[in-house]
Scaffold this motif. Structure first.
Motif, PDB file in Angstrom:
ATOM      1  N   LEU A  58       0.806  -1.224   0.000  1.00  0.00           N
ATOM      2  CA  LEU A  58       0.000   0.000   0.000  1.00  0.00           C
ATOM      3  C   LEU A  58       0.839   1.273   0.000  1.00  0.00           C
ATOM      4  CD1 LEU A  58      -2.879  -1.009   2.457  1.00  0.00           C
ATOM      5  CD2 LEU A  58      -2.621  -1.466   0.013  1.00  0.00           C
ATOM      6  N   PHE A  59       2.151   1.114  -0.116  1.00  0.00           N
ATOM      7  CA  PHE A  59       3.048   2.264  -0.215  1.00  0.00           C
ATOM      8  C   PHE A  59       4.026   2.036  -1.365  1.00  0.00           C
ATOM      9  CE2 PHE A  59       1.512   2.406   4.101  1.00  0.00           C
ATOM     10  CZ  PHE A  59       1.324   3.762   4.341  1.00  0.00           C
ATOM     11  N   SER A  60       4.719   3.090  -1.748  1.00  0.00           N
ATOM     12  CA  SER A  60       5.673   2.996  -2.849  1.00  0.00           C
ATOM     13  C   SER A  60       6.810   2.035  -2.499  1.00  0.00           C
ATOM     14  CB  SER A  60       6.246   4.382  -3.164  1.00  0.00           C
ATOM     15  OG  SER A  60       7.303   4.278  -4.099  1.00  0.00           O
ATOM     16  N   LYS A  61       7.211   1.210  -3.472  1.00  0.00           N
ATOM     17  CA  LYS A  61       8.292   0.246  -3.265  1.00  0.00           C
ATOM     18  C   LYS A  61       9.668   0.865  -3.482  1.00  0.00           C
ATOM     19  CE  LYS A  61       5.673  -3.935  -4.553  1.00  0.00           C
ATOM     20  NZ  LYS A  61       4.356  -3.308  -4.786  1.00  0.00           N
ATOM     21  N   GLN A  62       9.717   2.125  -3.874  1.00  0.00           N
ATOM     22  CA  GLN A  62      11.010   2.746  -4.159  1.00  0.00           C
ATOM     23  C   GLN A  62      11.886   2.870  -2.917  1.00  0.00           C
ATOM     24  OE1 GLN A  62      10.251   6.478  -6.145  1.00  0.00           O
ATOM     25  NE2 GLN A  62       9.712   5.491  -8.090  1.00  0.00           N
ATOM     26  N   LEU A  69       8.127   2.746   7.804  1.00  0.00           N
ATOM     27  CA  LEU A  69       7.950   3.785   8.809  1.00  0.00           C
ATOM     28  C   LEU A  69       6.593   4.470   8.650  1.00  0.00           C
ATOM     29  CD1 LEU A  69      11.510   5.406   8.924  1.00  0.00           C
ATOM     30  CD2 LEU A  69      10.422   3.994  10.681  1.00  0.00           C
ATOM     31  N   ALA A  70       6.179   4.700   7.399  1.00  0.00           N
ATOM     32  CA  ALA A  70       4.867   5.312   7.163  1.00  0.00           C
ATOM     33  C   ALA A  70       3.746   4.396   7.654  1.00  0.00           C
ATOM     34  CB  ALA A  70       4.695   5.608   5.672  1.00  0.00           C
ATOM     35  N   THR A  71       3.917   3.090   7.482  1.00  0.00           N
ATOM     36  CA  THR A  71       2.928   2.128   7.967  1.00  0.00           C
ATOM     37  C   THR A  71       2.808   2.192   9.487  1.00  0.00           C
ATOM     38  OG1 THR A  71       3.465   0.668   6.116  1.00  0.00           O
ATOM     39  CG2 THR A  71       2.242  -0.299   7.943  1.00  0.00           C
ATOM     40  N   LEU A  72       3.955   2.280  10.168  1.00  0.00           N
ATOM     41  CA  LEU A  72       3.945   2.388  11.626  1.00  0.00           C
ATOM     42  C   LEU A  72       3.369   3.728  12.073  1.00  0.00           C
ATOM     43  CD1 LEU A  72       7.376   0.783  12.602  1.00  0.00           C
ATOM     44  CD2 LEU A  72       5.106  -0.258  12.581  1.00  0.00           C
ATOM     45  N   ALA A  73       3.623   4.790  11.293  1.00  0.00           N
ATOM     46  CA  ALA A  73       3.070   6.099  11.638  1.00  0.00           C
ATOM     47  C   ALA A  73       1.546   6.068  11.587  1.00  0.00           C
ATOM     48  CB  ALA A  73       3.609   7.167  10.690  1.00  0.00           C
ATOM     49  N   TYR A 122      -0.818  -0.017  -4.024  1.00  0.00           N
ATOM     50  CA  TYR A 122      -0.210   1.255  -4.457  1.00  0.00           C
ATOM     51  C   TYR A 122       0.050   1.233  -5.963  1.00  0.00           C
ATOM     52  CZ  TYR A 122       2.904   5.309  -4.405  1.00  0.00           C
ATOM     53  OH  TYR A 122       3.482   6.548  -4.645  1.00  0.00           O
ATOM     54  N   ASP A 123       0.417   0.072  -6.493  1.00  0.00           N
ATOM     55  CA  ASP A 123       0.673  -0.027  -7.926  1.00  0.00           C
ATOM     56  C   ASP A 123      -0.586   0.228  -8.741  1.00  0.00           C
ATOM     57  OD1 ASP A 123       3.294  -0.646  -7.391  1.00  0.00           O
ATOM     58  OD2 ASP A 123       3.009  -2.826  -7.561  1.00  0.00           O
ATOM     59  N   SER A 124      -1.766  -0.021  -8.136  1.00  0.00           N
ATOM     60  CA  SER A 124      -3.033   0.155  -8.864  1.00  0.00           C
ATOM     61  C   SER A 124      -3.540   1.591  -8.831  1.00  0.00           C
ATOM     62  CB  SER A 124      -4.107  -0.773  -8.282  1.00  0.00           C
ATOM     63  OG  SER A 124      -3.722  -2.116  -8.379  1.00  0.00           O
ATOM     64  N   ILE A 125      -3.530   2.218  -7.649  1.00  0.00           N
ATOM     65  CA  ILE A 125      -4.141   3.551  -7.521  1.00  0.00           C
ATOM     66  C   ILE A 125      -3.200   4.585  -6.896  1.00  0.00           C
ATOM     67  CG2 ILE A 125      -6.462   2.593  -7.380  1.00  0.00           C
ATOM     68  CD1 ILE A 125      -6.384   3.064  -4.358  1.00  0.00           C
ATOM     69  N   MET A 132      -6.467   5.533   1.763  1.00  0.00           N
ATOM     70  CA  MET A 132      -7.544   4.637   2.224  1.00  0.00           C
ATOM     71  C   MET A 132      -7.145   3.915   3.509  1.00  0.00           C
ATOM     72  SD  MET A 132      -9.016   2.978  -1.330  1.00  0.00           S
ATOM     73  CE  MET A 132     -10.202   1.951  -0.442  1.00  0.00           C
ATOM     74  N   LEU A 133      -5.872   3.519   3.585  1.00  0.00           N
ATOM     75  CA  LEU A 133      -5.377   2.883   4.800  1.00  0.00           C
ATOM     76  C   LEU A 133      -5.463   3.838   5.978  1.00  0.00           C
ATOM     77  CD1 LEU A 133      -3.935   0.476   6.184  1.00  0.00           C
ATOM     78  CD2 LEU A 133      -1.771   1.580   5.538  1.00  0.00           C
ATOM     79  N   LEU A 134      -5.080   5.074   5.773  1.00  0.00           N
ATOM     80  CA  LEU A 134      -5.131   6.082   6.833  1.00  0.00           C
ATOM     81  C   LEU A 134      -6.565   6.269   7.335  1.00  0.00           C
ATOM     82  CD1 LEU A 134      -3.906   8.369   8.542  1.00  0.00           C
ATOM     83  CD2 LEU A 134      -4.226   9.887   6.572  1.00  0.00           C
ATOM     84  N   ILE A 135      -7.513   6.386   6.407  1.00  0.00           N
ATOM     85  CA  ILE A 135      -8.913   6.582   6.795  1.00  0.00           C
ATOM     86  C   ILE A 135      -9.437   5.371   7.571  1.00  0.00           C
ATOM     87  CG2 ILE A 135     -11.262   6.849   5.912  1.00  0.00           C
ATOM     88  CD1 ILE A 135     -10.038   8.457   3.575  1.00  0.00           C
ATOM     89  N   ALA A 136      -9.078   4.175   7.097  1.00  0.00           N
ATOM     90  CA  ALA A 136      -9.536   2.961   7.772  1.00  0.00           C
ATOM     91  C   ALA A 136      -9.006   2.884   9.197  1.00  0.00           C
ATOM     92  CB  ALA A 136      -9.099   1.726   6.980  1.00  0.00           C
TER      93      ALA A 136
END
Length: 453
Positions: A58-62, A69-73, A122-125, A132-136
């Motif tokens: 759900l985040f960029s693979k770059q 870290l963004a997932t934990l945030a 993330y690759d799709s949208i 969407m993850l943040l809102i959920a």
């Protein structure tokens, strides 16, 4: 002219003193409350269990490190939302009913799980997936902020006064069952599926199951009975006697302001418990794996075994509090946990057996406070503000201390070097002693009629 009948005290569950509520009512109350609570704790925990997979999808693979870290945030954002959820659902619980609040909480949490399980990659949208993850997680944070105070209040009001401590132990017992099920499910899926399949779709299975479990719990809770103590309070407020004005009820903030002392007691009782539980109930296996280099599978199984000990200890402490009182149990638990903290920390060196024994010993003492805290909280407040009176200070405390426990535990190691673990232990012990000191300020609540609070 007839003489008014004298008021006859009733138990918290609405039955006359000395009688037991019908068995069907007991079953609905315990199963509905416990199942919903387990689902919510499960929903909360599986996010951390599958964080690495979420980050990759759900985040960029770059930049994988930044994605993790963004997932934990976003996990931390859920803690930030809890005080607002406590306010909203605490208000609903005190105005519309405990059952309404409980039903909405489990429904909202399950909706959040469904959203995470169905979020496109993330690759799709692109960044929309992260949004969407943040809102959920915000939705789940709101639900969790309301779940515990609502469940604690409802269960305490439904319990016979002589068994309130025993019934209260269901909250942490059912919650721990939910966490353990999520952990075991993660282990089973990771063992049964190739890593590529886990990354592609396997990590979604626990969230989709969470939505299904939540639907079942929603049905259970919709069939529960409302707390008769709440209903009698609402009826008394709505009753209008000819020639007399309706009973006045102060505004929400005015009601809370009048009970500021009890709100501070909730915070004082919670600070040490939430940090100590996080350390010994949740993070010790991860510490053993990452820092002490103990075999991962063995450390995780040691954690599972220790949490089973915790589940067994909870109702025993609850029963004891119904015999000797809440304050003695809180003092034994708080002081015992503080006294044992350093020896338990030093005991863990290089084996999973040490991890399991240290966790078990600490969790036995922590269980003393955890088992009866729902009853203690409810015994502090009158019925009209019981849910929100607990919800707001509790959610603020958990967000401020529970939400920062992992950060501080790691941060003390960076800031103080080799002295970091000792510094964090001192911090936790100080909070546990704050809880013990707060327990001394309480009125004993064992066996009291909550309608008289």
């Amino acid at each position: 002219m007839s003489t008014p009948r004298p008021h006859t005290a009733t138990q918290a569950n609405g039955s006359a003193p000395g009688t037991r509520p019908p068995r069907s009512k007991i079953v609905k109350t315990l199963i509905g409350t416990g199942a919903g609570n387990a689902v919510e704790w499960y929903d909360w925990a599986i996010y951390a269990t599958f964080a690495s997979f979420i980050a990759s999808q759900l985040f960029s693979k770059q930049d994988p490190s930044s994605a993790f870290l963004a997932t934990l945030a976003i996990f931390a954002v859920g803690f930030v939302a809890r005080p607002l959820g406590g306010f909203i659902f605490g208000w609903i619980g005190d105005k519309a009913g405990r059952k309404v609040s409980l039903t909405l909480c489990v429904g909202l949490a399950s909706l959040g799980s469904l959203a995470i399980g169905l979020t496109p990659t993330y690759d799709s949208i692109g960044a929309g997936a992260s949004l969407m993850l943040l809102i959920a997680r915000l939705v789940q944070g709101l639900a969790h902020g309301g779940e515990l105070p609502s469940a604690q209040t409802y269960l305490s009001e439904m319990a016979p006064p002589s068994r309130r401590g025993y019934w209260a132990s269901l909250i942490y017992a059912s919650g721990t069952v939910g966490i353990l099920f999520g952990t075991l499910l993660g282990a089973v899926l990771s063992s049964a599926m190739p890593e590529s399949a886990m990354a592609a779709y396997g990590w979604r299975i626990p969230f989709l199951l969470g939505a299904v479990f939540g639907l079942v719990a929603l049905v259970m809770r919709s069939r529960m009975e409302e707390s008769e103590l709440f209903e009698s309070e609402a009826a008394a407020h709505d009753a209008v006697i000819p020639g007399h004005p309706a009973p006045a009820r102060g505004g929400l903030f005015a009601d809370l302001a009048r009970h500021w002392r009890q709100a501070l007691q909730v915070i004082g009782l919670t600070v040490g418990l939430t940090v100590a539980y996080y350390v010994w109930g949740v993070s010790t296996p991860a510490y053993a794996i990452n820092v002490l280099k103990i075999d991962a599978a063995e450390a995780l199984w040691a954690g599972v075994a220790a949490n089973l000990v915790f589940i067994v200890a909870l109702p025993l402490w609850g029963r004891l509090s119904d015999r000797i009182g809440r304050k003695p149990v809180l003092l034994i638990s708080g002081i015992g946990s503080a006294f044992l903290f350093f020896p338990a920390t030093w005991f863990v060196h290089d084996s999973a057996l040490q991890v399991g024994l240290a966790m078990s010993a600490m969790l036995v003492f922590i269980a003393g406070s955890a088992s009866i805290m729902p009853a203690v909280y409810s015994e502090l407040f009158p019925t009209a503000v019981r849910t929100i009176g607990v919800a707001i200070p509790y959610a603020l405390c958990v967000a401020a201390f529970g939400g920062t426990a992992a950060y501080l535990q790691a941060g003390f190691g960076v800031w103080f070097g080799d002295a970091g673990p000792t510094a964090f232990a001192l911090y936790t012990v100080a909070l546990l002693l704050v809880g013990a000191a707060t327990a001394l300020s309480l009125r004993e609540g064992r066996g009291v009629d909550l309608s008289n609070r």
